[in-house]
Enzyme design. Structure first.
Site, PDB file in Angstrom:
ATOM      1  N   HIS A  88      13.548  -2.063 -18.442  1.00 39.25           N
ATOM      2  CA  HIS A  88      13.551  -3.430 -17.892  1.00 39.25           C
ATOM      3  C   HIS A  88      13.075  -3.509 -16.455  1.00 39.25           C
ATOM      4  CE1 HIS A  88      16.690  -3.056 -21.037  1.00 39.25           C
ATOM      5  NE2 HIS A  88      15.977  -4.048 -21.521  1.00 39.25           N
TER       6      HIS A  88
ATOM      7  N   CYS B  30       8.749  -0.613 -18.702  1.00 41.33           N
ATOM      8  CA  CYS B  30       7.650  -0.962 -19.616  1.00 41.33           C
ATOM      9  C   CYS B  30       6.450  -1.451 -18.797  1.00 41.33           C
ATOM     10  CB  CYS B  30       8.105  -2.060 -20.569  1.00 41.33           C
ATOM     11  SG  CYS B  30       6.752  -2.637 -21.613  1.00 41.33           S
TER      12      CYS B  30
ATOM     13  N   HIS C  71      19.787 -11.200 -16.368  1.00 38.11           N
ATOM     14  CA  HIS C  71      19.133 -10.197 -17.226  1.00 38.11           C
ATOM     15  C   HIS C  71      18.517  -9.121 -16.314  1.00 38.11           C
ATOM     16  CE1 HIS C  71      16.193  -8.311 -19.913  1.00 38.11           C
ATOM     17  NE2 HIS C  71      16.976  -8.715 -20.894  1.00 38.11           N
TER      18      HIS C  71
ATOM     19  N   GLU D 162      15.858  -7.395 -16.413  1.00 38.50           N
ATOM     20  CA  GLU D 162      14.436  -7.562 -16.075  1.00 38.50           C
ATOM     21  C   GLU D 162      14.248  -8.631 -15.003  1.00 38.50           C
ATOM     22  OE1 GLU D 162      11.704  -8.354 -19.380  1.00 38.50           O
ATOM     23  OE2 GLU D 162      10.491  -9.536 -17.983  1.00 38.50           O
TER      24      GLU D 162
ATOM     25  N   CYS E 240       5.661 -10.858 -23.982  1.00 42.61           N
ATOM     26  CA  CYS E 240       4.881  -9.710 -24.472  1.00 42.61           C
ATOM     27  C   CYS E 240       4.513  -9.868 -25.944  1.00 42.61           C
ATOM     28  CB  CYS E 240       5.665  -8.423 -24.246  1.00 42.61           C
ATOM     29  SG  CYS E 240       7.016  -8.210 -25.397  1.00 42.61           S
TER      30      CYS E 240
ATOM     31  N   SER F 122      17.745  -9.485 -25.393  1.00 42.65           N
ATOM     32  CA  SER F 122      17.196 -10.840 -25.240  1.00 42.65           C
ATOM     33  C   SER F 122      16.238 -11.193 -26.376  1.00 42.65           C
ATOM     34  CB  SER F 122      16.470 -10.938 -23.893  1.00 42.65           C
ATOM     35  OG  SER F 122      15.816 -12.162 -23.773  1.00 42.65           O
ATOM     36  N   ASN F 123      15.307 -10.281 -26.681  1.00 44.95           N
ATOM     37  CA  ASN F 123      14.313 -10.638 -27.712  1.00 44.95           C
ATOM     38  C   ASN F 123      14.968 -10.789 -29.082  1.00 44.95           C
ATOM     39  OD1 ASN F 123      13.350  -8.242 -29.595  1.00 44.95           O
ATOM     40  ND2 ASN F 123      13.961  -7.361 -27.640  1.00 44.95           N
TER      41      ASN F 123
HETATM   42  S1  SF4 Z   1       9.951  -6.067 -25.576  1.00 48.60           S
HETATM   43 FE1  SF4 Z   1       7.907  -6.228 -24.648  1.00 48.60          FE
HETATM   44  S2  SF4 Z   1       8.244  -6.078 -22.434  1.00 48.60           S
HETATM   45 FE2  SF4 Z   1      10.123  -5.342 -23.450  1.00 48.60          FE
HETATM   46  S3  SF4 Z   1       9.848  -3.129 -23.626  1.00 48.60           S
HETATM   47 FE3  SF4 Z   1       9.040  -4.025 -25.506  1.00 48.60          FE
HETATM   48  S4  SF4 Z   1       6.819  -4.300 -25.125  1.00 48.60           S
HETATM   49 FE4  SF4 Z   1       7.827  -4.009 -23.139  1.00 48.60          FE
END
Ligand code: SF4
Length: 339
Positions: free
Chosen positions: A97, A119, A147, A149, A217, A246-247
């Site tokens: 992050h 990343c 967060h 990041e 991303c 989060s994602n």
């Molecule tokens: S979710 Fe996207 S920004 Fe996060 S580590 Fe994976 S590729 Fe990188």
């Protein structure tokens, strides 16, 4: 099967057997699970353990997944919240992050030997923040407060950056020079919500400028697009991922917004009967930090609950790889505890 083929089959029961009388079905989304940034970050820890031996310190969770962290901890990684917990001169890995410049400075002052697993797509956002700040822009950072990041990105230009998390935050903004204003985003946001926030920014500040390519991303985007495509075809969605991912949380929200219930599970032990009772088609995906073996265990669990059919629905081929940090690039990991 492609998503369009699957759609035709489910819309046309004559070709596939009516859903009600057919065996219960799992639609397994693709792409799902590990992204290139997560693979790289986990490899950094594994290779460092191979090369230097335990203990290796890791600042914050290397990626937001409980199983990944537990397995690396078992292999010898020591996870800490702050650098003050790392003995002077020891080796420490920065998580995927990213970190603020203040953390890098502290590491130098403490003579820590840093291995950076940030990343590259997070680094891209940091570099944009530095560039905009140098050019005298006020930066609106769209993201979730607290967060990891966002904390790292905010730290690049704290005097020039304002965090917003939703449209109402944009409405409250007061900017000294609206002629020189830019925006950036966290990499793992909802595509739709971010679009709404950016639209409002444009309404309020027509001169606002953004990143050359979007900061959300590819992995976040692809997993959300897959959920959107499958939502009309399923009655519930199970997302493998941790609560602090989060994602992964965004995948649940995207599905719920489409009117279909969705659940975030760390692993199959968290399935409750009511999640899949009276469901004939369940979709399964995984956040970018969730290991594939947990997905396969979930599939086995669903099979034991009568979901006999399985179809993989692919919305996009995903073949992204990131190179390792330069001090590790000539090594390959010997441990295979997670993938
Ligand atoms: S979710 Fe996207 S920004 Fe996060 S580590 Fe994976 S590729 Fe990188």
């Amino acid at each position: 099967m492609s998503m369009s083929g699957l759609l035709t089959e489910i819309e046309n029961p004559a070709s596939a057997g009516a859903v009600t009388s057919a065996p219960k079905k799992i639609i397994l989304l693709k792409p799902r699970g590990f992204c290139a940034g997560v693979v790289r970050a986990i490899d950094v820890v594994r290779i460092s353990l191979d090369l230097y031996g335990a203990p290796i310190y890791v600042r914050k969770e290397i990626v937001h997944n409980r199983h990944v962290v537990d397995e690396l901890r078992e292999a010898g990684a020591i996870f800490v919240e702050e650098l003050s917990e790392v003995p002077s001169g020891a080796r420490v890995i920065f998580s995927a992050h990213g970190v603020s410049p203040a953390v890098r400075k502290e590491a130098i002052e403490r003579s820590l030997r840093v291995i950076d697993a940030t990343c590259p797509l997070v680094t891209k956002v940091h570099l944009e923040a530095v560039k905009f700040a140098k050019q005298g822009y006020t930066i609106i950072l769209i993201g979730h407060r607290d967060h990891d990041e966002v904390i790292g990105t905010l730290g690049e230009a704290p005097e020039s950056t304002i965090l917003v998390s939703d449209v109402s935050d944009v409405d409250r903004l007061e900017i000294k020079n609206p002629e020189r204003i830019s925006y950036l985003t966290q990499t793992t946001l909802s595509l739709d919500e971010t679009k709404d926030i950016v639209s409002r920014l444009l309404e309020r500040f027509p001169k606002i400028t953004g990143p050359k390519t979007q900061d959300i991303c590819y992995a976040t985007e692809n997993r959300q697009l897959a959920v959107k495509a499958v939502a009309p075809l399923c009655q519930t969605l199970l997302v493998v991922g941790s609560q602090n991912s989060s994602n992964s949380r965004r995948l649940v929200e995207v599905c719920e917004k489409a009117g279909v219930p969705a659940y975030l599970l760390d692993d199959c032990s968290e399935i409750q009967p009511e999640m899949v009772d009276n469901v004939s088609v369940v979709a399964v995906t995984a956040g970018a930090s969730a290991p594939e073996h947990l997905v396969q265990e979930l599939i086995e669990n669903l099979r034991s609950r009568g979901f006999a059919d399985l179809e993989e629905a692919e919305i996009k081929d995903e073949d992204v790889r990131f190179t390792l940090p330069s001090d590790l690039e000539n090594f390959t990991p010997r441990l295979h505890v997670i993938a």
